[in-house]
Design a protein around this motif. Structure first.
Motif, PDB file in Angstrom:
ATOM      1  N   VAL A  29     -65.170  27.604   8.839  1.00  0.00           N
ATOM      2  CA  VAL A  29     -66.206  27.162   9.559  1.00  0.00           C
ATOM      3  C   VAL A  29     -67.548  27.056   8.844  1.00  0.00           C
ATOM      4  O   VAL A  29     -68.435  26.249   9.061  1.00  0.00           O
ATOM      5  CB  VAL A  29     -66.508  27.921  10.950  1.00  0.00           C
ATOM      6  N   ARG A  30     -67.621  28.201   8.061  1.00  0.00           N
ATOM      7  CA  ARG A  30     -68.961  28.082   7.104  1.00  0.00           C
ATOM      8  C   ARG A  30     -68.881  26.947   6.126  1.00  0.00           C
ATOM      9  O   ARG A  30     -70.089  26.498   6.107  1.00  0.00           O
ATOM     10  CB  ARG A  30     -68.814  29.589   6.099  1.00  0.00           C
ATOM     11  N   ALA A  31     -67.883  26.553   5.620  1.00  0.00           N
ATOM     12  CA  ALA A  31     -67.739  25.354   4.834  1.00  0.00           C
ATOM     13  C   ALA A  31     -68.390  24.109   5.667  1.00  0.00           C
ATOM     14  O   ALA A  31     -68.859  23.142   5.316  1.00  0.00           O
ATOM     15  CB  ALA A  31     -66.531  25.077   4.292  1.00  0.00           C
ATOM     16  N   VAL A  32     -68.058  23.882   7.004  1.00  0.00           N
ATOM     17  CA  VAL A  32     -68.490  22.904   7.652  1.00  0.00           C
ATOM     18  C   VAL A  32     -70.019  23.004   7.867  1.00  0.00           C
ATOM     19  O   VAL A  32     -70.730  21.917   7.749  1.00  0.00           O
ATOM     20  CB  VAL A  32     -67.707  22.712   9.075  1.00  0.00           C
ATOM     21  N   VAL A  33     -70.549  24.112   8.173  1.00  0.00           N
ATOM     22  CA  VAL A  33     -71.966  24.260   8.674  1.00  0.00           C
ATOM     23  C   VAL A  33     -72.771  23.932   7.126  1.00  0.00           C
ATOM     24  O   VAL A  33     -73.641  23.259   7.017  1.00  0.00           O
ATOM     25  CB  VAL A  33     -72.006  25.532   9.065  1.00  0.00           C
ATOM     26  N   ARG A  34     -71.921  24.357   6.080  1.00  0.00           N
ATOM     27  CA  ARG A  34     -72.489  24.256   4.666  1.00  0.00           C
ATOM     28  C   ARG A  34     -72.789  22.775   4.538  1.00  0.00           C
ATOM     29  O   ARG A  34     -73.715  21.956   3.954  1.00  0.00           O
ATOM     30  CB  ARG A  34     -72.070  24.719   3.510  1.00  0.00           C
ATOM     31  N   GLU A  35     -71.433  22.016   4.665  1.00  0.00           N
ATOM     32  CA  GLU A  35     -71.662  20.557   4.373  1.00  0.00           C
ATOM     33  C   GLU A  35     -72.440  19.676   5.574  1.00  0.00           C
ATOM     34  O   GLU A  35     -73.355  18.688   5.076  1.00  0.00           O
ATOM     35  CB  GLU A  35     -70.149  19.895   4.764  1.00  0.00           C
ATOM     36  N   LEU A  36     -72.729  20.277   6.735  1.00  0.00           N
ATOM     37  CA  LEU A  36     -73.521  19.767   7.624  1.00  0.00           C
ATOM     38  C   LEU A  36     -75.271  19.707   7.146  1.00  0.00           C
ATOM     39  O   LEU A  36     -75.774  18.870   7.069  1.00  0.00           O
ATOM     40  CB  LEU A  36     -73.305  20.344   9.086  1.00  0.00           C
ATOM     41  N   ARG A  37     -75.462  20.792   6.599  1.00  0.00           N
ATOM     42  CA  ARG A  37     -76.644  21.036   6.306  1.00  0.00           C
ATOM     43  C   ARG A  37     -76.892  20.251   5.013  1.00  0.00           C
ATOM     44  O   ARG A  37     -78.007  19.624   4.860  1.00  0.00           O
ATOM     45  CB  ARG A  37     -76.881  22.647   5.767  1.00  0.00           C
ATOM     46  N   ALA A  38     -75.972  20.291   4.020  1.00  0.00           N
ATOM     47  CA  ALA A  38     -76.017  19.258   2.753  1.00  0.00           C
ATOM     48  C   ALA A  38     -76.380  17.811   3.193  1.00  0.00           C
ATOM     49  O   ALA A  38     -76.943  17.202   2.570  1.00  0.00           O
ATOM     50  CB  ALA A  38     -74.699  19.443   2.040  1.00  0.00           C
ATOM     51  N   GLU A  39     -75.473  17.302   4.142  1.00  0.00           N
ATOM     52  CA  GLU A  39     -75.431  15.859   4.392  1.00  0.00           C
ATOM     53  C   GLU A  39     -76.774  15.697   5.531  1.00  0.00           C
ATOM     54  O   GLU A  39     -77.318  14.489   5.433  1.00  0.00           O
ATOM     55  CB  GLU A  39     -74.329  15.572   5.460  1.00  0.00           C
TER      56      GLU A  39
END
Length: 88
Positions: A29-39
């Motif tokens: 889930v952390r990776a998803v949140v990180r990707e959401l912030r990046a995008e």
């Protein structure tokens, strides 16, 4: 295979859309949140506190179940992000 992410509340204005497909680097889930912030950099103030940690009032679900950041998020999973809501 990506992850379907649905955002609610003020995150919708920060992303410009309610749903998006992300391809996070990692299966948590952390990776998803990180990707959401990046995008969508404008989501950061809605998701993170001043220390860079996820705000305690932010809720994330995977396939309808509330999860923690280090929980797994399978490819093809349906993630929903509920930011802190103001008012009462």
């Amino acid at each position: 295979m990506g992850v379907e992410v649905t955002v609610y509340g003020p995150l919708r204005s920060a992303t410009g859309e309610k749903q998006m497909t992300l391809s996070p680097d990692g299966g948590t889930v952390r990776a998803v949140v990180r990707e959401l912030r990046a995008e969508y950099p404008r989501t950061e103030s809605h998701l993170l506190d001043d220390d860079g940690a996820l705000r305690p009032s932010v809720r994330v679900t995977v396939d309808g179940e509330t999860v923690d950041l280090d929980d797994p998020c399978p490819p093809g999973g349906a993630v929903a992000v509920f930011p802190a809501m103001r008012g009462g």
